[in-house]
Design an enzyme around this catalytic site. Structure first.
Site, PDB file in Angstrom:
ATOM      1  NE  ARG A  84      43.864  38.768  33.919  1.00 19.48           N
ATOM      2  CZ  ARG A  84      44.464  39.947  34.167  1.00 19.48           C
ATOM      3  NH1 ARG A  84      45.744  40.108  33.860  1.00 19.48           N
ATOM      4  NH2 ARG A  84      43.792  40.937  34.713  1.00 19.48           N
ATOM      5  CB  CYS A 128      37.128  39.429  40.269  1.00 23.48           C
ATOM      6  SG  CYS A 128      37.283  40.828  39.116  1.00 23.48           S
ATOM      7  CG  ASP A 171      40.686  39.317  35.591  1.00 25.94           C
ATOM      8  OD1 ASP A 171      41.105  38.411  34.837  1.00 25.94           O
ATOM      9  OD2 ASP A 171      41.285  40.401  35.762  1.00 25.94           O
ATOM     10  CG  HIS A 183      41.902  38.875  40.778  1.00 22.95           C
ATOM     11  ND1 HIS A 183      42.689  39.426  39.792  1.00 22.95           N
ATOM     12  CD2 HIS A 183      40.677  39.411  40.612  1.00 22.95           C
ATOM     13  CE1 HIS A 183      41.952  40.240  39.053  1.00 22.95           C
ATOM     14  NE2 HIS A 183      40.723  40.261  39.527  1.00 22.95           N
ATOM     15  CB  CYS A 234      41.492  43.188  41.254  1.00 21.47           C
ATOM     16  SG  CYS A 234      39.738  43.333  40.857  1.00 21.47           S
TER      17      CYS A 234
HETATM   18 CO    CO Z   1      39.303  41.702  39.295  1.00 14.23          CO
END
Ligand code: CO
Length: 205
Positions: free
Chosen positions: A47, A43, A45, A99, A102
């Protein structure tokens, strides 16, 4: 406010110097070519940077990231990365890394209209529809969200199996090993839900 651009560029100069001091041939070796062992689909993201959480050095993993780690059969971007990874680089492993928490999956779960992104999130709504019965049976909203994150990873593995590239590799007996992981950014740990080292087997897709 801190100047992030300045900070990053300064870090880069120090890092490159440090690497050269540590190993004078480090960048020459990388410039000579890449032989990554795995393709990771993760993803976007901020993090969940996959190479960071598994400690992969430069040159070790070929990476594609998009919102909610989706394999869409009409997405030429991912499919091109995938074909290159399998047919040219010859990666031995393909790891789909979702994750918990998400935002893409969460947005797909809601009834809100977000605009353009809804077209992308429809891929996850498809996963929801496929597993409607199981998901509806989970009363706790957080657990339902976690489960959808897991099911999304499993469905994307299924999508990989359906690609012409994977099927061709399978016919040749050279298909890469498939793995499904769900990363937890609250603990830093990976939950292996499919493939080698599975520690939380999810039901078959
Ligand atoms: Co995500």
């Amino acid at each position: 406010m801190e100047n992030f651009i300045q900070k990053y560029l300064e870090y880069n100069r120090h890092w490159a110097q440090h690497k050269r001091e540590e190993d004078a041939g480090y960048f020459d070796l990388l410039a000579g070519g890449q032989h990554p062992e795995a393709l990771i689909l993760g993803c976007s993201d901020s993090r969940v940077s996959p190479s960071v959480v598994v400690g992969a050095d430069l040159g070790e993993v070929f990476v594609h990231r998009n919102i909610a780690n989706v394999v869409a059969h009409s997405d030429l971007n991912f499919l091109s990365v995938f074909q290159y990874a399998v047919e040219v680089l010859g990666v031995k492993h393909i790891i789909v890394v979702g994750h918990y928490g998400c935002g893409g999956v969460q947005a797909a779960m809601s009834d809100k209209v977000f605009g353009l992104i809804d077209n992308w999130l429809a891929n996850i709504k498809d996963v929801m529809a496929l597993h409607e019965k199981e998901l509806n049976a989970i009363a706790d909203e957080h657990r339902r969200f976690d489960r959808l994150v897991e099911l999304n990873v499993l469905e994307q593995i299924k999508n990989i199996r359906q690609t012409s590239v994977y099927r061709k590799a399978l016919q040749k007996g050279a298909a890469p090993e498939l793995h499904g992981w769900v990363y937890n950014f609250s603990t830093g740990l990976i939950n292996v839900i499919f493939g080698q080292g599975v520690n939380s087997p999810a039901s078959a897709v």
